[in-house]
Design a protein around this motif. Structure first.
Motif, PDB file in Angstrom:
ATOM      1  N   HIS A 156       0.828  -1.202   0.000  1.00  0.00           N
ATOM      2  CA  HIS A 156       0.000   0.000   0.000  1.00  0.00           C
ATOM      3  C   HIS A 156       0.862   1.251   0.000  1.00  0.00           C
ATOM      4  O   HIS A 156       0.506   2.249  -0.605  1.00  0.00           O
ATOM      5  N   ARG A 157       2.004   1.214   0.676  1.00  0.00           N
ATOM      6  CA  ARG A 157       2.909   2.361   0.674  1.00  0.00           C
ATOM      7  C   ARG A 157       3.449   2.629  -0.721  1.00  0.00           C
ATOM      8  O   ARG A 157       3.590   3.769  -1.127  1.00  0.00           O
ATOM      9  N   GLN A 158       3.768   1.572  -1.445  1.00  0.00           N
ATOM     10  CA  GLN A 158       4.289   1.745  -2.802  1.00  0.00           C
ATOM     11  C   GLN A 158       3.228   2.359  -3.713  1.00  0.00           C
ATOM     12  O   GLN A 158       3.536   3.225  -4.523  1.00  0.00           O
ATOM     13  N   TYR A 204       0.747   4.252  -2.699  1.00  0.00           N
ATOM     14  CA  TYR A 204       0.563   5.614  -2.235  1.00  0.00           C
ATOM     15  C   TYR A 204       1.681   6.514  -2.759  1.00  0.00           C
ATOM     16  O   TYR A 204       1.424   7.619  -3.230  1.00  0.00           O
ATOM     17  N   ARG A 205       2.913   6.049  -2.687  1.00  0.00           N
ATOM     18  CA  ARG A 205       4.043   6.841  -3.183  1.00  0.00           C
ATOM     19  C   ARG A 205       3.949   7.056  -4.686  1.00  0.00           C
ATOM     20  O   ARG A 205       4.218   8.140  -5.188  1.00  0.00           O
ATOM     21  N   GLY A 206       3.567   6.030  -5.413  1.00  0.00           N
ATOM     22  CA  GLY A 206       3.420   6.164  -6.863  1.00  0.00           C
ATOM     23  C   GLY A 206       2.331   7.161  -7.229  1.00  0.00           C
ATOM     24  O   GLY A 206       2.503   7.983  -8.132  1.00  0.00           O
ATOM     25  N   LEU A 253       1.251   9.595  -5.331  1.00  0.00           N
ATOM     26  CA  LEU A 253       1.710  10.918  -4.928  1.00  0.00           C
ATOM     27  C   LEU A 253       2.671  11.498  -5.959  1.00  0.00           C
ATOM     28  O   LEU A 253       2.573  12.675  -6.320  1.00  0.00           O
ATOM     29  N   ARG A 254       3.575  10.676  -6.457  1.00  0.00           N
ATOM     30  CA  ARG A 254       4.505  11.142  -7.502  1.00  0.00           C
ATOM     31  C   ARG A 254       3.756  11.554  -8.764  1.00  0.00           C
ATOM     32  O   ARG A 254       4.071  12.560  -9.393  1.00  0.00           O
ATOM     33  N   THR A 275       3.721  15.330 -10.261  1.00  0.00           N
ATOM     34  CA  THR A 275       4.164  15.552 -11.632  1.00  0.00           C
ATOM     35  C   THR A 275       3.079  16.252 -12.447  1.00  0.00           C
ATOM     36  O   THR A 275       3.360  17.180 -13.214  1.00  0.00           O
TER      37      THR A 275
END
Length: 97
Positions: free
Chosen positions: A3-5, A7-9, A11-12, A16
Motif C-alpha cells: 500500500h505504501r508503494q 501511495y508513493r506512486g 503521490l509522484r 508531476t
C-alpha cells in the motif's frame, strides 16, 4: 508495504501532473477557430463551429472508450462471481445427496 508503494506512486503522479499544469503556458485557440469567430461571414463561423465540435469529439473518445472497457470488465467480473456462487450451490447440493 504494498500500500505504501501504491501511495508513493500516486503521490509522484499527482505532483508531476500539478507541476506540468502549473508550468504550462496558456494554450491559444487554433488560428482558424479564432479568426472564424471574429469574422462576420456565416461560412467561416460554421467552419469554426465545426472545428470546435471535432475537438470536443476527439477529447471525449478516450473517456468513452475507457468507460466502455470498465463496464465490460465489471460485467465480466459480476458474471464470474454469479457463476462461481452457482457452482458452489450446485456442489453443496451434490454433496448433500
Amino acid at each position: 508495504m504494498f500500500h505504501r508503494q501504491i501511495y508513493r506512486g500516486a503521490l509522484r503522479l499527482l505532483l508531476t501532473a500539478f507541476l506540468a499544469l502549473g508550468l504550462a503556458t496558456a494554450a491559444l485557440a487554433c488560428p482558424n477557430c479564432k479568426d472564424g469567430l471574429q469574422s462576420q461571414d456565416p461560412q467561416e463561423n460554421n467552419y469554426a463551429r465545426g472545428f470546435g465540435y471535432s475537438v470536443m469529439f476527439m477529447l471525449s473518445m478516450p473517456a468513452l472508450i475507457l468507460t466502455g472497457w470498465g463496464v465490460a470488465i465489471y460485467r465480466m467480473v459480476q458474471a464470474e462471481k454469479a457463476n462461481s456462487t452457482m457452482n458452489l450451490h450446485e456442489n453443496a447440493i451434490v454433496e448433500d445427496k
